[in-house]
Design an enzyme around this catalytic site. Structure first.
Site, mmCIF file in Angstrom:
data_model
loop_
_atom_site.group_PDB
_atom_site.id
_atom_site.type_symbol
_atom_site.label_atom_id
_atom_site.label_comp_id
_atom_site.label_asym_id
_atom_site.label_seq_id
_atom_site.Cartn_x
_atom_site.Cartn_y
_atom_site.Cartn_z
ATOM 1 C CE1 TYR A 223 -20.714 26.067 48.024
ATOM 2 C CE2 TYR A 223 -21.541 25.228 45.934
ATOM 3 C CZ TYR A 223 -21.595 25.275 47.313
ATOM 4 O OH TYR A 223 -22.528 24.514 47.983
ATOM 5 C CG PHE B 87 -3.684 6.794 9.836
ATOM 6 C CD1 PHE B 87 -5.053 6.807 10.074
ATOM 7 C CD2 PHE B 87 -3.156 5.753 9.094
ATOM 8 C CE1 PHE B 87 -5.884 5.801 9.585
ATOM 9 C CE2 PHE B 87 -3.981 4.753 8.586
ATOM 10 C CZ PHE B 87 -5.342 4.775 8.831
ATOM 11 C CD GLU C 297 -9.237 7.164 4.197
ATOM 12 O OE1 GLU C 297 -9.577 8.363 4.327
ATOM 13 O OE2 GLU C 297 -8.281 6.800 3.501
ATOM 14 C CG HIS D 240 -4.133 14.100 -0.264
ATOM 15 N ND1 HIS D 240 -4.345 13.595 -1.516
ATOM 16 C CD2 HIS D 240 -4.414 13.082 0.597
ATOM 17 C CE1 HIS D 240 -4.726 12.331 -1.425
ATOM 18 N NE2 HIS D 240 -4.784 11.991 -0.154
ATOM 19 C CE1 TYR E 264 -3.404 2.830 0.588
ATOM 20 C CE2 TYR E 264 -2.002 3.475 2.426
ATOM 21 C CZ TYR E 264 -3.041 3.756 1.550
ATOM 22 O OH TYR E 264 -3.702 4.953 1.639
ATOM 23 N NE ARG F 207 -17.310 27.614 51.093
ATOM 24 C CZ ARG F 207 -18.495 27.052 51.221
ATOM 25 N NH1 ARG F 207 -18.610 25.804 51.645
ATOM 26 N NH2 ARG F 207 -19.603 27.722 50.937
ATOM 27 C CG ASN G 85 -0.971 8.017 6.228
ATOM 28 O OD1 ASN G 85 -0.921 6.833 6.046
ATOM 29 N ND2 ASN G 85 -2.109 8.688 6.169
#
Length: 511
Positions: free
Chosen positions: A277, A326, A411, A82, A52, A280, A194
């Site tokens: 609060y 990844f 994916e 990309h 791959y 405190r 990646n």
């Protein structure tokens, strides 16, 4: 000079690289691992094995075989296709961090890139050439594909960079520094994009700023306690030891140290029996935030030294495995958790601001005004703080609970960790502004009470603050004061005086 090994990078070293512009180099052992891993890739290409991303396409195209003569085109096409990020660029320091983190991951020797690729990343760090990387467009699984593609473009002589305070063409900056573009070969484009380095880099910067802010919040809260004649008994160590959280115990210890010697604090029953609060419960609330910071620090330091690309190469290429390192889920959850924890510092700070300005809750001049009625004083500063904490509540919605399938459903589960890290950073920025407002109000209140009665530690904070933000003698454009206080906290508010009070904190329950 910070030496990268692929295995030992710390947040402290990252702080020096980011804020002190420390330069980086690689260890000899890491270069040996890189060379061995690269030989494995070259052997795979030579044998035309089906692996791959080396001899196949990407994502859903993983079943498409690539001709050996096209391996360089495959990698370049990957980067170009990309690089589709959008929106404003990441802060320049995040870009710098991404370069360092990507180099450190590749130096582990499981990615199969050539030495020249990692050297190019290090050259960019050491010459201060930082790629312009759009913030939006990553799903946080399959790596931060879009942001990291924009990181890679300048290595090839394409895209834009930040250089010497300007946004400029990458090739121009590289030419100035004598750096030549590289050409990617088998697996190198995939190995570069990646990974989780966008969310992790954003997370590193966010954590470093959040940690500093957490310390500052305690000093500011201590001034508020003096301004409101708060009850010191709530910070007694016995109270916190019997609950048992180390972080709560340590916050209480720091608060006692910050307020030691103060004549403006009170004891139970002197004015009132107990405080609200927001005063405190400072150790309990701030302590819980410190628990989160410790968790996030651990996860970031693991991820900073992780091999996060795909496939990974083991045993000299005998074992090449397509896995899922990844996937950004560990950082996605950590960033969501961090955002929630820091938002709580803003929430409790805004309530302390309200107690400082509301005449029904204190005996100070209404809204700390020098002339109530004619002059509004800090009235609308509280509005601003309320708006910021409300915005934080929307930003704190977890990004990691969302997922959307991509790449034709190959994916089918993603982390959204980069969105989470960006939101956490926005929350830190908003929280700093809320605490800046509290600091302005607290300084006004303690000076109305009488600064001579302050603890030495808080008085030193007041003196530093007054160099930038003057006493409110009449209404003015308070936006300018908030910006000044924010810049003080970001750049000049020392936390060393605060940190020293935590030494020797008792964390074991007494018998």
């Amino acid at each position: 000079m910070i030496v990268l090994t692929g295995n030992s990078l710390t947040l402290k070293e990252m702080s020096n690289i980011l804020f002190n512009y420390e330069k980086v180099t690689a260890s000899d052992d890491s270069w040996k691992r890189v060379e061995e891993s690269r030989k494995a890739v070259e052997q795979i290409v030579k044998e035309n094995r089906v692996v791959y991303g080396i001899t196949t396409g990407f994502g859903k195209f993983s079943d498409v075989l690539i001709n050996p003569k096209d391996v360089e085109a495959l990698q370049l096409n990957l980067i170009h296709s990309h690089a589709c990020g959008v929106g404003d660029p990441f802060p320049e320091l995040v870009s710098r961090a991404m370069l360092v983190l990507r180099a450190n991951a590749l130096l582990k020797g499981f990615s199969g890139v050539r030495k020249v690729v990692i050297e190019q990343l290090l050259k960019f760090v050491n010459t201060g050439i930082h790629p312009v990387i759009p913030q939006q467009g990553s799903l946080g699984a399959s790596g931060d594909l879009a942001p990291l593609s924009h990181l890679v473009l300048p290595l090839l002589g394409e895209g834009e960079v930040f250089y010497k305070g300007n946004r400029t063409n990458a090739l121009e900056a590289m030419t100035t520094e004598g750096i030549f573009p590289i050409t990617l070969t088998a697996k190198e484009g995939l190995a570069l994009i990646n990974g989780t380095q966008a969310m992790t880099a954003m997370g590193v910067l966010t954590y470093l700023e959040a940690e500093k802010l957490a310390y500052q919040s305690e000093a500011i809260a201590a001034m508020t306690i003096e301004g409101l004649k708060g009850i010191i008994d709530a910070f007694d160590e016995d109270v916190h030891i019997v609950r048992g959280y180390p972080e709560q115990i340590t916050v209480a210890k720091r608060m006692r140290g910050l307020l030691e010697g103060s004549k403006l604090t009170t004891k139970q029953g002197e004015i009132r029996v107990q405080d609200a609060y927001s005063l405190r419960c400072i150790p309990q609330v701030h302590g819980a935030t410190w628990q989160t910071l410790n968790y996030v620090k651990e996860k970031l330091e693991i991820e900073m030294n992780a091999a996060t690309d795909n496939p990974l190469i083991f045993d000299g290429g005998k074992k090449v495995i397509s896995g899922g390192n990844f996937h950004g889920q560990p950082i996605a959850l950590a960033m969501d958790f961090l955002g929630i924890a820091i938002a709580e510092l803003a929430n409790i700070s805004e309530r302390r601001i309200e107690r400082l300005v509301n005449p029904q809750l204190n005996d100070l001049p209404p809204f700390l005004s020098p002339e109530p009625g004619l002059q509004s004083g800090a009235m609308i500063m509280q509005y601003c703080a309320a708006s910021l904490v409300s915005e934080n509540k929307t930003l704190a919605h977890p990004a990691s609970v969302d997922s959307i399938p991509s790449s034709a459903n190959q994916e089918d589960h993603v982390s959204m960790g980069t969105i989470g890290s960006r939101h956490a950073y926005q929350i830190v920025s908003n929280t700093r502004r809320v605490l800046a407002i509290e600091s302005i109000c607290a300084m006004q209140a303690v000076e109305i009470r009488g600064a001579d009665g302050m603890a030495p530690a808080t008085k030193s904070v007041l003196e530093e603050g007054r160099k930038r933000i003057p006493f409110i003698e009449k209404d003015r454009v308070f936006s300018n004061d908030i910006v000044e206080a924010e810049n003080w906290m970001r750049n000049a508010f020392s936390i060393d005086e605060i940190k020293k009070f935590e030494k020797g904190a008792i964390v074991e329950e007494r018998v």
